[in-house]
Design a protein around this motif. Structure first.
Motif, PDB file in Angstrom:
ATOM      1  N   SER A   1       1.081  -8.333   3.925  1.00 38.89           N
ATOM      2  CA  SER A   1       0.377  -8.659   5.161  1.00 38.89           C
ATOM      3  C   SER A   1      -0.271 -10.029   5.047  1.00 38.89           C
ATOM      4  O   SER A   1      -0.555 -10.517   3.953  1.00 38.89           O
TER       5      SER A   1
ATOM      6  N   ARG B   1      -4.185  -7.656   2.357  1.00 41.25           N
ATOM      7  CA  ARG B   1      -4.652  -6.291   2.069  1.00 41.25           C
ATOM      8  C   ARG B   1      -3.527  -5.303   1.822  1.00 41.25           C
ATOM      9  O   ARG B   1      -3.710  -4.337   1.083  1.00 41.25           O
ATOM     10  N   TRP B   2      -2.391  -5.500   2.449  1.00 41.91           N
ATOM     11  CA  TRP B   2      -1.351  -4.474   2.487  1.00 41.91           C
ATOM     12  C   TRP B   2      -0.008  -5.003   1.999  1.00 41.91           C
ATOM     13  O   TRP B   2       0.287  -6.184   2.116  1.00 41.91           O
TER      14      TRP B   2
ATOM     15  N   ALA C   1       3.895  -3.630   2.806  1.00 40.02           N
ATOM     16  CA  ALA C   1       4.835  -2.675   3.394  1.00 40.02           C
ATOM     17  C   ALA C   1       6.125  -2.761   2.592  1.00 40.02           C
ATOM     18  O   ALA C   1       6.489  -3.831   2.088  1.00 40.02           O
TER      19      ALA C   1
ATOM     20  N   VAL D   1       3.339   1.982   3.158  1.00 37.62           N
ATOM     21  CA  VAL D   1       2.349   0.912   3.091  1.00 37.62           C
ATOM     22  C   VAL D   1       1.442   1.168   1.894  1.00 37.62           C
ATOM     23  O   VAL D   1       0.945   2.287   1.713  1.00 37.62           O
ATOM     24  N   MET D   2       1.233   0.126   1.098  1.00 37.85           N
ATOM     25  CA  MET D   2       0.344   0.197  -0.053  1.00 37.85           C
ATOM     26  C   MET D   2      -0.907  -0.630   0.218  1.00 37.85           C
ATOM     27  O   MET D   2      -0.811  -1.773   0.672  1.00 37.85           O
ATOM     28  N   ASP D   3      -2.063  -0.055  -0.068  1.00 40.20           N
ATOM     29  CA  ASP D   3      -3.316  -0.796  -0.076  1.00 40.20           C
ATOM     30  C   ASP D   3      -3.335  -1.524  -1.424  1.00 40.20           C
ATOM     31  O   ASP D   3      -3.395  -0.875  -2.481  1.00 40.20           O
TER      32      ASP D   3
ATOM     33  N   THR E   1       0.914   5.127   1.430  1.00 41.22           N
ATOM     34  CA  THR E   1       1.051   6.059   2.539  1.00 41.22           C
ATOM     35  C   THR E   1       2.434   5.885   3.162  1.00 41.22           C
ATOM     36  O   THR E   1       2.837   4.765   3.451  1.00 41.22           O
TER      37      THR E   1
ATOM     38  N   PHE F   1       5.103  -7.762   8.718  1.00 39.09           N
ATOM     39  CA  PHE F   1       3.778  -7.661   9.318  1.00 39.09           C
ATOM     40  C   PHE F   1       3.589  -8.672  10.431  1.00 39.09           C
ATOM     41  O   PHE F   1       4.069  -9.798  10.359  1.00 39.09           O
TER      42      PHE F   1
ATOM     43  N   SER G   1      -1.919  -8.777  10.878  1.00 46.99           N
ATOM     44  CA  SER G   1      -1.834  -7.707   9.868  1.00 46.99           C
ATOM     45  C   SER G   1      -2.090  -6.306  10.416  1.00 46.99           C
ATOM     46  O   SER G   1      -2.330  -5.381   9.664  1.00 46.99           O
TER      47      SER G   1
ATOM     48  N   VAL H   1      -0.602   0.124  10.835  1.00 44.09           N
ATOM     49  CA  VAL H   1      -0.598   0.229   9.374  1.00 44.09           C
ATOM     50  C   VAL H   1      -0.764   1.673   8.915  1.00 44.09           C
ATOM     51  O   VAL H   1      -0.183   2.075   7.914  1.00 44.09           O
ATOM     52  N   ASP H   2      -1.500   2.470   9.666  1.00 46.03           N
ATOM     53  CA  ASP H   2      -1.693   3.864   9.289  1.00 46.03           C
ATOM     54  C   ASP H   2      -0.585   4.780   9.814  1.00 46.03           C
ATOM     55  O   ASP H   2      -0.564   5.974   9.516  1.00 46.03           O
TER      56      ASP H   2
END
Length: 179
Positions: A88, A92-93, A95, A108-110, A117, A130, A134, A154-155
């Motif tokens: 992103s 932060r992320w 994908a 998606v990874m934090d 997730t 992205f 983001s 994202v979620d």
């Protein structure tokens, strides 16, 4: 990200490796160094890191290294097939596409916590990208038996089908935000 350097996968001396070169030309310089296949390089938004896919652990997984090359850090550990890294713009992320059973699903990874997730439950997702803010991810998939261009938050809570009544839909890429 600053338009001065290009990264690419090249097979100059055997296996595919990650190389960088000046955007104006010149000799490529090797950035990754493994006896495995390293592919799909993409810069982080700040230009300090390169995300890429490698089979150095036995199966395709996503790694990160400094933009100048060097040691790589493995990022994905769940599943045995993780490809198509897409960081992103806010850093932060990440994908990516993970094969779950026989299905290819958007995850998606934090990046701060490493928490992953699955944001879709489809079976043919590919090529995440992205949005410049983001908040959304665009990707190609199959929906109701047809190829489709989709976005998701994202979620994964809000999904929208953008296109896909006919034809091939492959490798969407969100353009950069130009100030």
């Amino acid at each position: 990200p600053d338009g001065r350097q290009v990264v690419a996968t090249l097979s100059i001396s055997g296996n595919a490796q990650i190389y960088g070169m000046d955007a104006n030309g010149g000799e490529p310089r090797r950035l990754s160094s493994s006896s495995s296949i390293d592919t799909e390089p993409v810069f982080s938004a700040d230009g300090k890191s390169i995300f890429f896919v490698s089979d150095r652990g036995g199966s395709p997984q996503i790694y990160r290294m400094e933009a100048g090359g060097g040691n790589a850090q493995r990022l994905t550990f769940s599943g045995n097939y993780n490809i198509s890294p897409a960081p992103s713009a806010d850093g932060r992320w990440l994908a990516y596409i993970s094969r779950v059973g026989g299905a290819f699903r958007l995850h998606v990874m934090d990046l701060a916590s490493g928490q992953v997730t699955a944001v879709t439950d489809g079976s043919a997702d590919e090529s995440p990208s992205f949005s410049p803010n983001s908040r959304l991810i665009i990707y190609a998939t199959r929906d109701k038996g047809q190829e489709a261009l989709m976005t998701t938050t994202v979620d994964g809570r809000i999904k929208t089908r953008l296109a896909g009544s006919q034809g091939d839909i492959r490798e969407p890429e969100w353009g950069p935000f130009l100030k």
